[in-house]
Enzyme design. Structure first.
Site, PDB file in Angstrom:
ATOM      1  N   LYS A  24       4.523   0.994   9.304  1.00 53.73           N
ATOM      2  CA  LYS A  24       4.600   2.259   8.577  1.00 53.73           C
ATOM      3  C   LYS A  24       3.990   3.405   9.375  1.00 53.73           C
ATOM      4  O   LYS A  24       4.480   4.524   9.328  1.00 53.73           O
ATOM      5  CB  LYS A  24       3.899   2.116   7.229  1.00 53.73           C
ATOM      6  CG  LYS A  24       4.766   1.385   6.215  1.00 53.73           C
ATOM      7  CD  LYS A  24       4.083   1.304   4.865  1.00 53.73           C
ATOM      8  CE  LYS A  24       3.063   0.208   4.855  1.00 53.73           C
ATOM      9  NZ  LYS A  24       2.461  -0.017   3.537  1.00 53.73           N
ATOM     10  N   ARG A  53       5.339 -12.428   9.966  1.00 55.05           N
ATOM     11  CA  ARG A  53       5.995 -11.193   9.571  1.00 55.05           C
ATOM     12  C   ARG A  53       7.317 -11.073  10.312  1.00 55.05           C
ATOM     13  O   ARG A  53       7.527 -11.669  11.359  1.00 55.05           O
ATOM     14  CB  ARG A  53       5.119  -9.978   9.796  1.00 55.05           C
ATOM     15  CG  ARG A  53       4.676  -9.742  11.224  1.00 55.05           C
ATOM     16  CD  ARG A  53       3.649  -8.623  11.293  1.00 55.05           C
ATOM     17  NE  ARG A  53       4.217  -7.339  10.970  1.00 55.05           N
ATOM     18  CZ  ARG A  53       3.653  -6.464  10.128  1.00 55.05           C
ATOM     19  NH1 ARG A  53       2.534  -6.733   9.533  1.00 55.05           N
ATOM     20  NH2 ARG A  53       4.218  -5.300   9.906  1.00 55.05           N
ATOM     21  N   GLU A  77       0.867  -1.171   0.000  1.00 60.41           N
ATOM     22  CA  GLU A  77       0.000   0.000   0.000  1.00 60.41           C
ATOM     23  C   GLU A  77       0.907   1.225   0.000  1.00 60.41           C
ATOM     24  O   GLU A  77       1.793   1.335   0.854  1.00 60.41           O
ATOM     25  CB  GLU A  77      -0.888   0.000   1.260  1.00 60.41           C
ATOM     26  CG  GLU A  77      -1.847   1.166   1.234  1.00 60.41           C
ATOM     27  CD  GLU A  77      -2.738   1.264   2.469  1.00 60.41           C
ATOM     28  OE1 GLU A  77      -2.732   0.331   3.292  1.00 60.41           O
ATOM     29  OE2 GLU A  77      -3.428   2.297   2.575  1.00 60.41           O
TER      30      GLU A  77
HETATM   31  P1  ATP Z   1       2.831  -1.969   7.976  1.00 57.59           P
HETATM   32  O1  ATP Z   1       2.262  -2.713   9.131  1.00 57.59           O
HETATM   33  O2  ATP Z   1       4.279  -1.702   8.090  1.00 57.59           O
HETATM   34  O3  ATP Z   1       2.054  -0.773   7.578  1.00 57.59           O
HETATM   35  P2  ATP Z   1       1.535  -3.422   5.927  1.00 57.59           P
HETATM   36  O4  ATP Z   1       1.363  -4.883   5.999  1.00 57.59           O
HETATM   37  O5  ATP Z   1       0.348  -2.587   6.166  1.00 57.59           O
HETATM   38  O6  ATP Z   1       2.755  -3.019   6.802  1.00 57.59           O
HETATM   39  P3  ATP Z   1       1.671  -3.329   3.098  1.00 57.59           P
HETATM   40  O7  ATP Z   1       2.113  -2.216   2.223  1.00 57.59           O
HETATM   41  O8  ATP Z   1       0.241  -3.679   3.088  1.00 57.59           O
HETATM   42  O9  ATP Z   1       2.143  -2.963   4.553  1.00 57.59           O
HETATM   43  O10 ATP Z   1       2.569  -4.612   2.862  1.00 57.59           O
HETATM   44  C1  ATP Z   1       2.859  -5.162   1.614  1.00 57.59           C
HETATM   45  C2  ATP Z   1       3.243  -6.586   1.801  1.00 57.59           C
HETATM   46  O11 ATP Z   1       4.367  -6.702   2.664  1.00 57.59           O
HETATM   47  C3  ATP Z   1       2.127  -7.389   2.433  1.00 57.59           C
HETATM   48  O12 ATP Z   1       1.985  -8.600   1.720  1.00 57.59           O
HETATM   49  C4  ATP Z   1       2.586  -7.615   3.842  1.00 57.59           C
HETATM   50  O13 ATP Z   1       2.071  -8.816   4.307  1.00 57.59           O
HETATM   51  C5  ATP Z   1       4.102  -7.620   3.692  1.00 57.59           C
HETATM   52  N1  ATP Z   1       4.728  -7.168   4.942  1.00 57.59           N
HETATM   53  C6  ATP Z   1       4.495  -6.028   5.613  1.00 57.59           C
HETATM   54  N2  ATP Z   1       5.200  -5.969   6.753  1.00 57.59           N
HETATM   55  C7  ATP Z   1       5.924  -7.113   6.817  1.00 57.59           C
HETATM   56  C8  ATP Z   1       6.858  -7.666   7.747  1.00 57.59           C
HETATM   57  N3  ATP Z   1       7.176  -7.027   8.874  1.00 57.59           N
HETATM   58  N4  ATP Z   1       7.390  -8.884   7.480  1.00 57.59           N
HETATM   59  C9  ATP Z   1       7.075  -9.533   6.342  1.00 57.59           C
HETATM   60  N5  ATP Z   1       6.211  -9.071   5.433  1.00 57.59           N
HETATM   61  C10 ATP Z   1       5.623  -7.880   5.648  1.00 57.59           C
HETATM   62 MG    MG Z   2      -1.386  -3.267   4.742  1.00 59.00          MG
END
Ligand code: ATP
Ligand code: MG
Length: 560
Positions: free
Chosen positions: A266, A256, A30
């Site tokens: 983020k 994760r 995102e």
């Molecule tokens: P955040 O919690 O940092 O905002 P998010 O999951 O909302 O992370 P996205 O942009 O939706 O961020 O993530 C894109 C991809 O990266 C998703 O498939 C998510 O599952 C993966 N991802 C995000 N954070 C991690 C992490 N700490 N370890 C492994 N994969 C991750």
């Molecule tokens: Mg997300």
């Protein structure tokens, strides 16, 4: 990639020909912030699986929330994925490109009696939803006719209603033990925001759970790999696609990445940026890809780290030293050695001819002979590290002190004969030393030994440079470990940045380019800063220290 539970699932699917023998993954960020090291794990996983199985991997922006998403983030994500070494080729997608199809899917659900427009406000929806122990209550709007729902949804789309006044919900089961299945919202009204791609065209935006599965389906993804917190969303993922009768990828969850001494969210990283705890998303202390890059972390080291930690089904926290060691391992082989003095102490070699300059051969990398040698200028006045001299040396301190002889790397044995001190503070400001011309190159013909080898630079030739030393961003291994009413920011490490304005570097690296990486002998790995360096005036960021530092020895001695 090492075999893991995900490759096992894929192997099985290939055996049963579930997706016609195809493997197609995607990385769906995102664009509401910069990518961090956790995303790197997901990136290497998705692109890695595709390449291992001869399949494809899409880069898809999951851009359905115009209030938090920005073009800057889209650009940074593309830059970071490329820098990590991955190529999406022509497989760049945006969920926002599917807005028309998503709208059609919503109409389809309404027509099938599987979605309805609900007039409850956000608080009421929450109240009606129930809890883990209490079933939800049905919305009074749940049984609207298909015609009324179609009419209201169309008018939502046309901008007739205010934000938050109505939503479209999937009609599933208000008593489901899985709260995600209690008539989740699938469309909401956002009238006043401009989307980075579709502008003001839409007044309604689809929610994540609705968008994600349909986007995967449209792109013919086979294995939709996401993090564990989406496990409870999987039934909804499956429900939407089944309700639509659409092509159906398999969602697979993995743990994760969490790392100590940092935060990987983020939202929290954005807070650090907005509240000025760091200089930006690319501050070298940040766990973002942009921050790690600027800090000097090589993409190969990040990849090795991701490979090394493997894939798990259970959450755990990785020790940040694992990442640091991956960086050291890579740079030990890849980074040329140079000499730099961070906190200079001048020494004058009283028996060295005034005006004489020697060009001494210095080895660029003892780990890699092909990197050759360079010339290091030596003269009567030099700088050594302030820490390498003690007037009253403690036990086990073998470096320079009055009357003691040490080796200068690639040069000569020198002995300290006199200490010049500041009249006011009593601090040593200059040392007078003698050298033994017979020890040129670093060995004595009479085989006498010295216990320390120091790095140095010629005062006449050295280049004055700014060097930035970084420590961990948080003082606690778990920054979330706080008392009531506080949040992670109380554990911010106020000493995480030290700026040294007048270090002295060897002239050989005066013209180093942004992101060039070096080992400063005995000090650590350093990288030319991407933003603040000018031609001929590099600024250095400390990427990581060497494994063994005097500080550790000293700690051990003090404990005794
Ligand atoms: P955040 O919690 O940092 O905002 P998010 O999951 O909302 O992370 P996205 O942009 O939706 O961020 O993530 C894109 C991809 O990266 C998703 O498939 C998510 O599952 C993966 N991802 C995000 N954070 C991690 C992490 N700490 N370890 C492994 N994969 C991750
Ligand atoms: Mg997300």
């Amino acid at each position: 990639m090492k075999p893991n539970f995900i490759t096992e699932i894929i192997d099985e699917d290939l055996k049963t020909n579930k997706y016609g023998g195809k493997v197609h993954t995607r990385f769906p960020p995102e664009p509401n912030g910069y990518l961090h090291i956790g995303h790197a794990k997901a990136i290497y996983l998705n692109f890695g699986i595709a390449s291992q199985y001869g399949g494809l991997c899409n880069l898809r922006f999951d851009d359905t929330n115009p209030t938090k998403e920005e073009l800057e983030y889209v650009e940074s994500i593309k830059e970071d994925v490329s820098w990590l070494g991955l190529k999406w080729g022509d497989r760049l997608y945006y969920a926002s490109d599917y807005f028309p199809q998503l709208y059609e899917c919503a109409l389809d659900l309404i027509n099938k009696g599987k979605a309805y427009v609900c007039d409850l406000n956000a608080d009421q929806i929450r109240e009606y939803r129930g809890t883990l122990t209490k079933p939800g209550k049905e919305s009074p709007y749940r049984n609207r006719s298909v015609e009324e729902n179609l009419d209201l949804f169309m008018r939502m789309k046309n901008g007739e209603f205010d934000n938050g006044s109505r939503v479209l919900r999937a009609k599933i089961d208000m008593s489901s033990p899985n709260i995600n299945m209690r008539d989740p919202v699938i469309y909401r009204i956002i009238k006043d925001a401009s989307h980075h791609r579709t502008g003001n065209k839409w007044c309604i935006y689809p929610m994540y759970d609705f968008t994600h599965c349909i986007s995967d389906s449209i792109e013919r993804i086979t294995h939709s790999i996401c993090t564990l917190e989406f496990e409870n969303n999987r039934p909804l993922y499956d429900w939407v696609l089944d309700a639509l009768g659409a092509y159906h990828p398999q969602q697979i969850e993995f743990a994760r990445l969490n790392m100590d001494y940092t935060v990987l969210s983020k939202r929290k990283l954005l807070e650090l940026v907005e509240k000025g705890f760091v200089s930006g998303w690319d501050d070298p202390r940040m766990p973002t890809i942009a921050g790690l890059r600027r800090r000097g972390y090589p993409p190969e080291a990040i990849r090795n780290f991701c490979d090394g930690i493997g894939m798990a089904k259970f959450n755990s926290t990785i020790d940040v030293t694992v990442l640091e060691n991956a960086v050291r391992d890579h740079l030990n082989k890849a980074a040329p050695r140079v000499m730099a003095v961070l906190r200079p102490l001048k020494i004058v070699i009283t028996n060295y001819p005034d005006g004489k300059i020697e060009e001494l051969d210095a080895i660029n990398n003892p780990e890699d002979a092909s990197m050759g040698t360079r010339k290091a200028p030596f003269s009567r006045e030099l700088y050594i590290e302030r820490d390498d001299f003690r007037e009253n040396p403690p036990k086990e301190f073998f470096r320079l002190s009055p009357g003691r002889e040490v080796r200068l790397r690639y040069a000569y044995f020198i002995k300290c004969v006199n200490v010049v001190k500041d009249k006011n503070t009593g601090e040593p400001i200059e040392l007078h030393c003698t050298y033994d011309p017979a020890t040129r190159g670093g060995d004595a013909p009479d085989a006498r030994k010295v216990k320390a080898t120091l790095h140095w630079v010629s005062a006449l030739h050295a280049v004055e440079s700014e060097v930035r030393l970084y420590e961990r961003l948080f003082t606690k291994s778990n920054p979330e470990d706080v008392s009531g009413g506080e949040d992670f920011k109380v554990n911010y490490n106020k000493n995480s940045l030290e700026v040294i304005r007048s270090a002295r570097i060897e002239p050989a690296i005066k013209n180093a380019k942004p992101l060039d990486r070096y080992q400063f002998e005995r000090l650590g790995y350093f990288c030319v800063d991407l933003k603040d360096s000018a031609p001929g005036r590099p600024v250095f960021n400390r990427t990581v220290t060497l494994r063994d530092t005097w500080a550790k020895i000293e700690k051990r001695i003090n404990k005794k």
